[in-house]
Design an enzyme around this catalytic site. Structure first.
Site, PDB file in Angstrom:
ATOM      1  N   SER A 224     -10.130   2.128  -0.647  1.00 56.63           N
ATOM      2  CA  SER A 224      -9.252   2.713  -1.797  1.00 56.63           C
ATOM      3  C   SER A 224      -7.771   2.286  -1.622  1.00 56.63           C
ATOM      4  O   SER A 224      -7.112   2.769  -0.514  1.00 56.63           O
ATOM      5  CB  SER A 224      -9.311   4.076  -2.138  1.00 56.63           C
ATOM      6  N   GLY A 226      -5.299   2.190  -4.194  1.00 52.95           N
ATOM      7  CA  GLY A 226      -4.637   2.576  -5.099  1.00 52.95           C
ATOM      8  C   GLY A 226      -4.388   1.840  -6.427  1.00 52.95           C
ATOM      9  O   GLY A 226      -5.317   1.145  -6.875  1.00 52.95           O
ATOM     10  N   ALA A 227      -3.041   1.473  -6.763  1.00 52.29           N
ATOM     11  CA  ALA A 227      -2.891   0.436  -7.938  1.00 52.29           C
ATOM     12  C   ALA A 227      -3.390  -0.919  -7.397  1.00 52.29           C
ATOM     13  O   ALA A 227      -3.492  -1.652  -8.495  1.00 52.29           O
ATOM     14  CB  ALA A 227      -1.368   0.550  -8.249  1.00 52.29           C
ATOM     15  N   GLY A 229      -6.028  -1.684  -6.090  1.00 51.79           N
ATOM     16  CA  GLY A 229      -7.493  -1.873  -6.331  1.00 51.79           C
ATOM     17  C   GLY A 229      -8.526  -1.254  -5.276  1.00 51.79           C
ATOM     18  O   GLY A 229      -8.039  -0.132  -4.555  1.00 51.79           O
ATOM     19  N   GLY A 255      -9.136   9.571  -6.459  1.00 48.63           N
ATOM     20  CA  GLY A 255     -10.126   9.224  -5.576  1.00 48.63           C
ATOM     21  C   GLY A 255     -11.367   9.895  -5.840  1.00 48.63           C
ATOM     22  O   GLY A 255     -12.237   9.389  -5.361  1.00 48.63           O
ATOM     23  N   ASP A 256     -11.447  11.266  -6.227  1.00 46.76           N
ATOM     24  CA  ASP A 256     -12.718  11.601  -6.284  1.00 46.76           C
ATOM     25  C   ASP A 256     -13.404  11.214  -7.458  1.00 46.76           C
ATOM     26  O   ASP A 256     -14.598  10.868  -7.382  1.00 46.76           O
ATOM     27  CB  ASP A 256     -12.412  13.160  -6.893  1.00 46.76           C
TER      28      ASP A 256
END
Length: 321
Positions: A224, A226-227, A229, A255-256
């Site tokens: 992961s 974040g912004a 991708g 994230g979940d």
């Protein structure tokens, strides 16, 4: 659709506070506040239910203040199978500012004895053997009394049932979990760098570390970013997604949401492109508000179309289905 067992060892009541800007050492006036049952396990369960799955939520709860969790499970249609312990479930304060920054102040949680952990482990393994869920998700931090080694032992016991184990935790707990090779893991960039033993300074090193995690035996290696991708390495190939641009209001739960939606795509046997597109778009939907992603949002299909998905190393040649 499928039955999923979600395990959260250290749940929390979340006190969410929205304010323009946090000023440490000063009196801050909140725009709004809300106290509710929360935690990574409940977040994952809620998304899976919204995507059509039957979910059993287990772990530990404080017997003295479990009402909010009982009500949340009833409202969302989640089976409550958590073991009650004497005392109170912790309260986590989440301070969300207008620029999207979130400051978490997390309580330690209830002390868990070896006997309580053994009781929970026995119950979870029995549920796996009798109910044969499509997957077990072990998520969240560890409460006092549960060591990273104990978490690894729990994951190993669950693996013996033959049910795929998906893990989302951090720090020493994640290191111990990865050592026993769960079926899937979703580290962020720093967490994967810690595992890899080197900084991930660019897309090439990020991809290499995700490949190494998959090669080590983690079938679904999900990074992961974040912004920036998501990277996903599995037997389905090497895939990357870039989310649509949205106004970030609160990243708690994104994230979940990503983990739950990725699991949904895998157990529903969607194509890798559709799995990653839907999960990435739903995580983007989540950051626009407090809470998890809503697959029934009026513009969710537009968010899906604005999410780029391609094989790693290929150009993004378009969006949409």
């Amino acid at each position: 659709m499928a039955h999923v067992l979600v395990v959260t060892l250290n749940p929390a009541l979340d006190l969410s506070i929205q304010l323009p800007q946090l000023e440490p050492g000063a009196v801050n006036r909140a725009r709004s506040s809300h106290l509710a049952a929360a935690g990574k396990g409940l977040n994952v369960a809620r998304v899976l239910v919204a995507l059509g799955h039957r979910v059993t939520l287990s772990g530990f709860l404080g017997a003295d203040n479990d009402t909010a969790f009982v009500q949340a499970c009833q409202l969302d249609g989640i089976e409550d199978a958590s073991l009650r312990l004497p005392g109170e479930t912790r309260i986590n304060a989440k301070l969300a500012e207008d620029d999207g920054r979130v400051t978490d102040i997390n309580g330690p949680g209830i002390e868990v004895s070896e006997a309580a952990l053994a009781e929970l482990s026995t119950d979870l393994v029995a549920r796996c053997e009798t109910a044969s869920p499509a997957a077990v998700v072990v998520t969240g931090s560890l409460p006092p009394g549960v060591t990273p080694e104990a978490l690894a032992a729990l994951i190993q016991a669950l693996k013996t049932s033959g049910v795929p184990v998906w893990v989302d935790t951090s720090g020493p707990a994640l290191a111990s979990a990865l050592a026993v090779l769960p079926h899937a893991a979703k580290p962020n960039e720093q967490e994967l760098a810690d595992w890899a033993g080197e900084p991930l300074t660019d897309a090439s090193t990020q991809l290499d570390a995700a490949r190494r995690l998959h090669a080590a035996g983690v079938e679904e290696s999900i990074l992961s970013l974040g912004a920036e991708g998501v990277l996903w390495i599995s037997r389905r190939g090497e895939w990357q997604a870039i989310p649509p641009r949205v106004e970030v209001r609160n990243t708690v739960g994104a994230g979940d949401t990503l983990l739950a939606a990725m699991l949904h795509g895998v157990i529903a046997d969607l194509s890798p492109q559709e799995t990653l597109r839907q999960a990435t778009a739903l995580a983007a939907e989540a950051v626009r508000h407090v809470g998890v992603g809503d697959p029934h949002a009026s513009d969710f299909q537009q968010l899906r179309q604005q999410t780029s998905v391609s094989r790693c190393g290929e150009a993004h040649v378009g969006r949409g289905v």
